[in-house]
Design a protein around this motif. Structure first.
Motif, short mmCIF file in Angstrom:
data_model
loop_
_atom_site.label_atom_id
_atom_site.label_comp_id
_atom_site.label_asym_id
_atom_site.label_seq_id
_atom_site.Cartn_x
_atom_site.Cartn_y
_atom_site.Cartn_z
N ALA A 198 0.86 -1.17 0.00
CA ALA A 198 0.00 0.00 0.00
C ALA A 198 0.90 1.22 0.00
CB ALA A 198 -0.91 0.00 1.22
N MET A 199 0.31 2.37 -0.28
CA MET A 199 1.12 3.60 -0.30
C MET A 199 0.32 4.76 0.27
SD MET A 199 1.18 4.42 -4.42
CE MET A 199 1.72 2.81 -4.97
N PHE A 200 1.04 5.61 0.99
CA PHE A 200 0.45 6.82 1.55
C PHE A 200 1.38 7.99 1.23
CE2 PHE A 200 0.59 10.10 4.77
CZ PHE A 200 -0.73 10.42 4.99
N GLY A 201 0.81 9.09 0.74
CA GLY A 201 1.61 10.26 0.45
C GLY A 201 0.96 11.52 0.96
N HIS A 202 1.79 12.42 1.47
CA HIS A 202 1.29 13.70 1.95
C HIS A 202 1.65 14.80 0.97
CE1 HIS A 202 -0.04 16.82 4.63
NE2 HIS A 202 1.15 17.40 4.62
N SER A 203 0.64 15.60 0.58
CA SER A 203 0.82 16.74 -0.31
C SER A 203 1.45 16.28 -1.63
CB SER A 203 1.65 17.82 0.39
OG SER A 203 1.49 19.07 -0.22
#
Length: 260
Positions: free
Chosen positions: A86-91
């Protein structure tokens, strides 16, 4: 570990991990923003921190377009099957995560179980709304706008020495984020997506974050928290628990198209 122009750090390898979680940082930032998360995530998950080029000790200059980053990330991911990820990115990191998932989808490559996007109003929506693009502003104006927008951690913007060091990198990253349009592979992702935001974020508040619902056929909702653009900076616990809950929900399903 490298992903072409990207550097990818694995602080604690987990043999037979149930999931690999990739975390992608904001414009002008680095992977260190996620260090406090490591102790809060499940021990059965292997965390990988993605570092955009242009940072300290990087072999490549900062990229000025999102597709350069997402293509490099997609190549890295395609080489590392079959562990679910899975992947999570901010801005800016959220744009890279989303565009990477679109590229993988278009190429018929193994896709993420889940994508989390944070601190951005979504495809076709500008972080500066009616303002001129940030990346082309004079130095003093850029700094003032970022202070008003809560666009970087306060200590970076208030300290002249720190600002001088990061300004070229910030401009490159902002150019990448502000010029991105998801036109190469369409803008609809067929994977679960959650959107995250601070309820007082002037860049991407609750209503703005809901724009992401138009770009996936499985929107899990907007998860909002007290604070501004860096709502998780002081206490990442609530955000991390929300990420774990959404990912666990997705992983708990029986899906016929699981990774080989």
């Amino acid at each position: 570990m490298t992903g072409g122009i990207l550097s990818i750090v694995c602080p604690k390898p987990v043999p037979d991990a149930k999931l690999r979680l990739y975390l992608l940082h904001h414009a002008g930032g680095s992977h260190t923003v996620f260090r406090p998360w490591l102790a809060l995530l499940p021990e059965s998950w292997e965390v990988r921190l993605v570092i955009a080029p242009g940072r300290a000790k990087a072999s490549y200059p900062a990229a000025r377009d999102i597709t350069t980053l997402s293509d490099a990330f997609a190549r890295h991911l395609d080489e590392r099957r079959p562990t679910p990820y899975a992947m999570f990115g901010h801005s800016m990191g959220g744009l890279v995560a989303f565009d990477t998932a679109l590229a993988l989808q278009a190429g018929g490559m193994p896709q993420p179980e889940w994508v989390g996007v944070s601190g951005h109003p979504g495809p076709f929506h500008s972080i500066t709304r009616t303002r001129p693009p940030l990346y082309g502003l004079p130095s003093a104006d850029l700094r003032a706008e970022l202070i008003a927008l809560d666009g970087l951690p306060d200590r970076v913007l208030r300290d002249k020495w720190l600002w001088q060091r990061v300004e070229p990198l910030v401009r490159a990253d902002l150019e990448a984020a502000e010029t991105w349009h998801p036109t190469r592979h369409g803008s609809l992702l067929t994977r679960p997506v959650s959107a995250f935001c601070g309820d007082r974020d002037p860049v991407a508040g609750i209503t703005d974050a809901a724009n992401w619902s138009q770009h996936t056929n499985e929107f899990l909702g907007v998860r909002h928290f007290p604070g501004g653009h860096f709502y998780f900076q002081d206490d990442p616990g609530p955000l991390v628990r929300s990420i774990v809950a959404d990912v666990s929900t997705v992983l708990g399903r029986s899906r016929p198209h699981a990774l080989p």
